[in-house]
Design a protein around this motif. Structure first.
Motif, PDB file in Angstrom:
ATOM      1  N   ALA A  93      -2.645   1.331   2.364  1.00 41.78           N
ATOM      2  CA  ALA A  93      -3.870   2.453   2.282  1.00 41.78           C
ATOM      3  C   ALA A  93      -4.014   2.700   3.838  1.00 41.78           C
ATOM      4  N   ALA A  94      -3.775   3.728   4.039  1.00 39.29           N
ATOM      5  CA  ALA A  94      -3.835   4.669   5.283  1.00 39.29           C
ATOM      6  C   ALA A  94      -5.221   4.918   6.019  1.00 39.29           C
ATOM      7  N   SER A  95      -5.620   5.100   6.640  1.00 42.86           N
ATOM      8  CA  SER A  95      -6.611   4.908   7.500  1.00 42.86           C
ATOM      9  C   SER A  95      -6.585   6.056   8.849  1.00 42.86           C
ATOM     10  N   GLY A  96      -7.374   7.520   9.192  1.00 43.12           N
ATOM     11  CA  GLY A  96      -6.886   8.289   9.970  1.00 43.12           C
ATOM     12  C   GLY A  96      -5.598   9.197  10.456  1.00 43.12           C
ATOM     13  N   ARG A  97      -5.118   8.968   9.370  1.00 43.68           N
ATOM     14  CA  ARG A  97      -4.544  10.097   9.038  1.00 43.68           C
ATOM     15  C   ARG A  97      -4.304  10.549   7.659  1.00 43.68           C
ATOM     16  N   THR A  98      -3.142  11.001   7.479  1.00 42.80           N
ATOM     17  CA  THR A  98      -3.394  11.546   5.924  1.00 42.80           C
ATOM     18  C   THR A  98      -1.900  10.751   4.797  1.00 42.80           C
TER      19      THR A  98
ATOM     20  N   THR B 137      10.943   2.695  -6.012  1.00 43.67           N
ATOM     21  CA  THR B 137      10.719   3.672  -6.595  1.00 43.67           C
ATOM     22  C   THR B 137       9.404   3.747  -4.739  1.00 43.67           C
ATOM     23  N   ILE B 138       9.204   4.760  -4.578  1.00 45.92           N
ATOM     24  CA  ILE B 138       8.736   5.021  -2.801  1.00 45.92           C
ATOM     25  C   ILE B 138       7.611   6.576  -3.818  1.00 45.92           C
ATOM     26  N   SER B 139       5.908   5.960  -3.802  1.00 42.74           N
ATOM     27  CA  SER B 139       5.902   7.574  -4.408  1.00 42.74           C
ATOM     28  C   SER B 139       4.470   7.314  -3.311  1.00 42.74           C
ATOM     29  N   ARG B 140       3.260   8.429  -3.729  1.00 37.80           N
ATOM     30  CA  ARG B 140       2.036   7.900  -3.315  1.00 37.80           C
ATOM     31  C   ARG B 140       1.383   9.343  -3.701  1.00 37.80           C
ATOM     32  N   ASP B 141      -0.623   8.546  -3.501  1.00 36.33           N
ATOM     33  CA  ASP B 141      -1.309   9.206  -4.022  1.00 36.33           C
ATOM     34  C   ASP B 141      -1.944   9.606  -3.233  1.00 36.33           C
ATOM     35  N   ASN B 142      -1.418  11.568  -2.900  1.00 34.48           N
ATOM     36  CA  ASN B 142      -2.927  11.494  -2.146  1.00 34.48           C
ATOM     37  C   ASN B 142      -4.026  12.081  -1.767  1.00 34.48           C
ATOM     38  N   ALA B 143      -4.996  11.611  -2.898  1.00 29.44           N
ATOM     39  CA  ALA B 143      -6.025  11.058  -3.505  1.00 29.44           C
ATOM     40  C   ALA B 143      -6.416   9.874  -2.927  1.00 29.44           C
ATOM     41  N   ARG B 144      -5.813   8.777  -2.929  1.00 24.19           N
ATOM     42  CA  ARG B 144      -5.763   7.754  -2.623  1.00 24.19           C
ATOM     43  C   ARG B 144      -5.261   7.432  -0.827  1.00 24.19           C
ATOM     44  N   ASN B 145      -5.003   8.505  -0.854  1.00 18.52           N
ATOM     45  CA  ASN B 145      -4.534   8.300   0.376  1.00 18.52           C
ATOM     46  C   ASN B 145      -3.485   6.762   1.292  1.00 18.52           C
TER      47      ASN B 145
END
Length: 124
Positions: A23-28, A69-77
């Motif tokens: 989970a990231a904060s301060g940057r998307t 597998t690497i993936s991302r959820d942009n809405a959840r950052n």
């Protein structure tokens, strides 16, 4: 201030699966490349997987291709690492990282922000 917080590690038997989250904060997570690294006891921190910032291209270490597998959820950052067919050699502390510039480079000095790590232990 950029913060990366990993979770999802644990103990699993060989052949099992785990999903790590960052989970990231301060940057998307779409701003710059995101990556996963791992460090086993007494060894250097090694590249595992990464995803680019724009179209989401991925890159993997040969040792995990076809299993992780690497993936991302942009809405959840949030960035994920799905790990299947785990082996005892996958045992390590897994770290999430982000670069400040575009492009995927696999060596640790090129990554600028790091999480605290999450332990993954695979028993035989």
């Amino acid at each position: 201030q950029v913060q990366l917080v990993e979770s999802g590690g644990g103990l699993v038997q060989a052949g099992g699966s785990l999903r790590l989250s960052c989970a990231a904060s301060g940057r998307t997570v779409t701003a710059y490349p995101m990556g996963w690294f791992r460090q086993a006891p007494g060894k250097e921190r090694d590249f595992v997987a990464a995803i680019t910032s724009s179209v989401g291209l991925t890159r993997y270490a040969d040792s995990v291709k076809g299993r992780f597998t690497i993936s991302r959820d942009n809405a959840r950052n949030t960035v994920y690492l799905q790990m299947n067919s785990l082996k005892p050699d996958d045992t390590a502390v897994y770290y999430c990282a982000q670069r400040r510039t575009a492009g995927i480079l696999t060596s640790t000095p090129h990554w600028d922000y790091w999480g605290q790590g999450t332990q993954v232990t695979v028993s035989s």
